[in-house]
Design a protein around this motif. Structure first.
Motif, PDB file in Angstrom:
ATOM      1  N   SER A 105       0.898  -1.210  -0.209  1.00 33.02           N
ATOM      2  CA  SER A 105       0.167  -0.030   0.079  1.00 33.02           C
ATOM      3  C   SER A 105       0.838   1.345  -0.060  1.00 33.02           C
ATOM      4  O   SER A 105       0.292   2.462  -0.372  1.00 33.02           O
ATOM      5  N   SER A 106       2.278   0.986   0.236  1.00 28.60           N
ATOM      6  CA  SER A 106       3.015   2.396   0.191  1.00 28.60           C
ATOM      7  C   SER A 106       4.531   1.901  -0.098  1.00 28.60           C
ATOM      8  O   SER A 106       4.747   0.963   0.746  1.00 28.60           O
ATOM      9  N   PRO A 107       5.126   2.489  -0.755  1.00 28.95           N
ATOM     10  CA  PRO A 107       6.695   2.245  -0.932  1.00 28.95           C
ATOM     11  C   PRO A 107       7.298   2.314   0.370  1.00 28.95           C
ATOM     12  O   PRO A 107       8.559   1.639   0.428  1.00 28.95           O
ATOM     13  N   GLU A 108       6.902   3.271   1.347  1.00 27.97           N
ATOM     14  CA  GLU A 108       7.876   3.494   2.590  1.00 27.97           C
ATOM     15  C   GLU A 108       7.608   2.250   3.671  1.00 27.97           C
ATOM     16  O   GLU A 108       8.491   2.415   4.318  1.00 27.97           O
ATOM     17  N   ILE A 109       6.759   1.356   3.556  1.00 29.45           N
ATOM     18  CA  ILE A 109       6.477   0.162   4.332  1.00 29.45           C
ATOM     19  C   ILE A 109       7.271  -0.815   4.020  1.00 29.45           C
ATOM     20  O   ILE A 109       7.334  -1.444   2.950  1.00 29.45           O
ATOM     21  N   GLY A 110       8.316  -1.032   5.069  1.00 24.65           N
ATOM     22  CA  GLY A 110       9.223  -2.220   4.640  1.00 24.65           C
ATOM     23  C   GLY A 110       9.096  -3.588   5.387  1.00 24.65           C
ATOM     24  O   GLY A 110       9.314  -4.624   5.025  1.00 24.65           O
ATOM     25  N   VAL A 111       8.016  -3.590   6.439  1.00 25.85           N
ATOM     26  CA  VAL A 111       8.035  -4.757   7.501  1.00 25.85           C
ATOM     27  C   VAL A 111       6.367  -4.522   7.983  1.00 25.85           C
ATOM     28  O   VAL A 111       6.146  -3.453   8.105  1.00 25.85           O
ATOM     29  N   VAL A 112       5.906  -5.584   7.942  1.00 29.46           N
ATOM     30  CA  VAL A 112       4.496  -5.856   8.442  1.00 29.46           C
ATOM     31  C   VAL A 112       4.131  -7.102   9.379  1.00 29.46           C
ATOM     32  O   VAL A 112       4.750  -8.083   9.010  1.00 29.46           O
ATOM     33  N   CYS A 113       3.878  -6.927  10.491  1.00 28.68           N
ATOM     34  CA  CYS A 113       3.513  -8.025  11.595  1.00 28.68           C
ATOM     35  C   CYS A 113       2.127  -8.125  11.443  1.00 28.68           C
ATOM     36  O   CYS A 113       1.226  -7.065  11.662  1.00 28.68           O
ATOM     37  N   PRO A 114       1.451  -9.362  11.575  1.00 24.33           N
ATOM     38  CA  PRO A 114      -0.062  -9.709  11.916  1.00 24.33           C
ATOM     39  C   PRO A 114      -0.116  -9.399  13.381  1.00 24.33           C
ATOM     40  O   PRO A 114       0.922  -9.303  14.151  1.00 24.33           O
ATOM     41  N   LYS A 115      -1.471  -9.454  13.728  1.00 25.34           N
ATOM     42  CA  LYS A 115      -1.815  -9.764  15.162  1.00 25.34           C
ATOM     43  C   LYS A 115      -1.504 -11.068  15.633  1.00 25.34           C
ATOM     44  O   LYS A 115      -1.806 -12.050  14.794  1.00 25.34           O
ATOM     45  N   ILE A 116      -0.867 -11.305  16.702  1.00 19.12           N
ATOM     46  CA  ILE A 116      -0.533 -12.398  17.259  1.00 19.12           C
ATOM     47  C   ILE A 116      -1.227 -12.799  18.439  1.00 19.12           C
ATOM     48  O   ILE A 116      -1.181 -11.948  19.473  1.00 19.12           O
ATOM     49  N   LYS A 117      -1.765 -14.006  18.335  1.00 22.58           N
ATOM     50  CA  LYS A 117      -2.663 -14.496  19.694  1.00 22.58           C
ATOM     51  C   LYS A 117      -1.970 -15.660  19.964  1.00 22.58           C
ATOM     52  O   LYS A 117      -1.261 -16.499  19.635  1.00 22.58           O
ATOM     53  N   PHE A 118      -2.456 -16.159  21.401  1.00 22.47           N
ATOM     54  CA  PHE A 118      -1.930 -17.140  22.319  1.00 22.47           C
ATOM     55  C   PHE A 118      -2.933 -18.360  21.759  1.00 22.47           C
ATOM     56  O   PHE A 118      -3.978 -18.548  21.756  1.00 22.47           O
ATOM     57  N   GLU A 119      -2.254 -19.450  21.215  1.00 19.11           N
ATOM     58  CA  GLU A 119      -2.870 -20.477  20.612  1.00 19.11           C
ATOM     59  C   GLU A 119      -3.717 -21.298  21.657  1.00 19.11           C
ATOM     60  O   GLU A 119      -4.928 -21.705  21.602  1.00 19.11           O
ATOM     61  N   TYR A 120      -3.019 -21.390  23.183  1.00 19.57           N
ATOM     62  CA  TYR A 120      -3.819 -22.183  23.954  1.00 19.57           C
ATOM     63  C   TYR A 120      -4.807 -21.048  24.770  1.00 19.57           C
ATOM     64  O   TYR A 120      -5.567 -21.573  25.461  1.00 19.57           O
ATOM     65  N   SER A 121      -4.731 -19.900  24.630  1.00 19.59           N
ATOM     66  CA  SER A 121      -5.782 -18.902  25.069  1.00 19.59           C
ATOM     67  C   SER A 121      -6.018 -18.069  23.790  1.00 19.59           C
ATOM     68  O   SER A 121      -5.930 -16.870  23.765  1.00 19.59           O
TER      69      SER A 121
END
Length: 292
Positions: A105-121
């Motif tokens: 979406s932008s040439p300035e974005i170099g890294v993206v992380c997802p939402k991370i949730k606990f698998e056991y909760s």
């Protein structure tokens, strides 16, 4: 959609790694999968290739640490985008599309992380971004950690750092920032790498449209001697590499006085001599790195 390579480091974790690969299959991931066996007691890259012939599995005879293992994967992967994914995670359909759409979406974005949730909760969040690092204490926090997900972090936003457990990176960014720094071995390497990436003019983003589940517990494995040692040591290394002039020396002085005294007092009170010794070892080795 441009090509995505998933890179995951395996260390004596064949069964867990297979569960991750199976989740990628169920999510209909069509890209390249690169597994780096990072000095496991048995060469698990052979086992992975036998079970999954279409997976690229390579081997390091010694444990190179988080950064070293991922750097091997970078050299082997062919994708335009590299998605670094812990082997103790599972994914859901659509995770790649949301991340790639955000990074494109932008040439300035170099890294993206997802939402991370606990698998056991699974109702609880582990990561929804990072706060900035305090230049004196060299500590920060994960936004949303252990909160029940009620949609409060469902807006994409720029974040101070990426989380190494799941991060999508443009290959061009690596050509600018270089490979992950291998001097840390464990902890702080993704913070340092993000600092290099941001110096290159890129930004780091959090994208809640993608969710990853992490098999790490919110309440266990948080005070091991190994973790205590590397966190103590690596704060000094980070200060040496990233803080300029007086700021670096003030941070080091803080680590060696206020932080050290508070930590040892607390661990003595808790009768955790193992953690106290790990802290002292971390300080000694961190100082050696700082002055060289």
């Amino acid at each position: 959609m441009r090509n995505v390579s998933i890179i995951s480091v395996n260390y004596n974790g064949f069964a867990v790694t297979c569960e991750m690969i199976e989740s990628l299959r169920k999510a209909d991931f069509q890209g390249e999968i690169v597994i780096v066996d990072n000095g496991s007691a048995v060469d698990e890259s052979i086992l992975i290739r036998e079970k999954y012939p279409d997976v690229i599995a390579i081997r390091s005879d010694q444990n190179l640490g988080f950064a070293g293992g991922n750097n091997l994967g970078i050299k082997k992967a062919a994708g335009d985008y590299l998605f670094f994914l812990n082997n103790d995670t599972t994914v859901v359909p659509g995770f790649v599309e949301s991340l790639v759409n955000r990074i494109e979406s932008s040439p300035e974005i170099g890294v993206v992380c997802p939402k991370i949730k606990f698998e056991y909760s699974p109702e609880r969040i582990q990561f929804a971004g990072y706060t900035s690092l305090n230049n004196l204490t060299l500590r920060n926090r994960m936004i949303g950690f252990n909160e029940v997900d009620q949609g409060q972090y469902d807006m994409a936003t720029e974040t101070a750092f990426a989380m190494g457990a799941a991060m999508l990176v443009k290959r061009d960014v690596i050509l600018t920032a270089g490979l992950m720094p291998e001097c840390y071995f464990l902890y702080y390497e993704e913070l340092d790498w993000c600092s290099r990436i941001k110096e290159g003019g890129y930004t780091v983003w959090y994208e809640p449209g993608a969710t990853i589940y992490h098999k790490e517990s919110a309440s266990t494995g948080r005070t091991s001697p190994l973790k205590q040692y590397y966190l103590t040591r690596n704060r000094l290394i980070y200060a040496r590499r990233n803080l300029k002039g007086l700021s670096g020396y003030l941070s080091a002085l803080y680590q060696l006085t206020v932080a050290l005294i508070k930590s040892l007092d607390f661990l003595t009170l808790k009768r955790r001599s193992d953690l106290a010794l790990a802290t002292i070892r971390g300080v000694i080795h961190g100082v050696k790195h700082f002055i060289t």
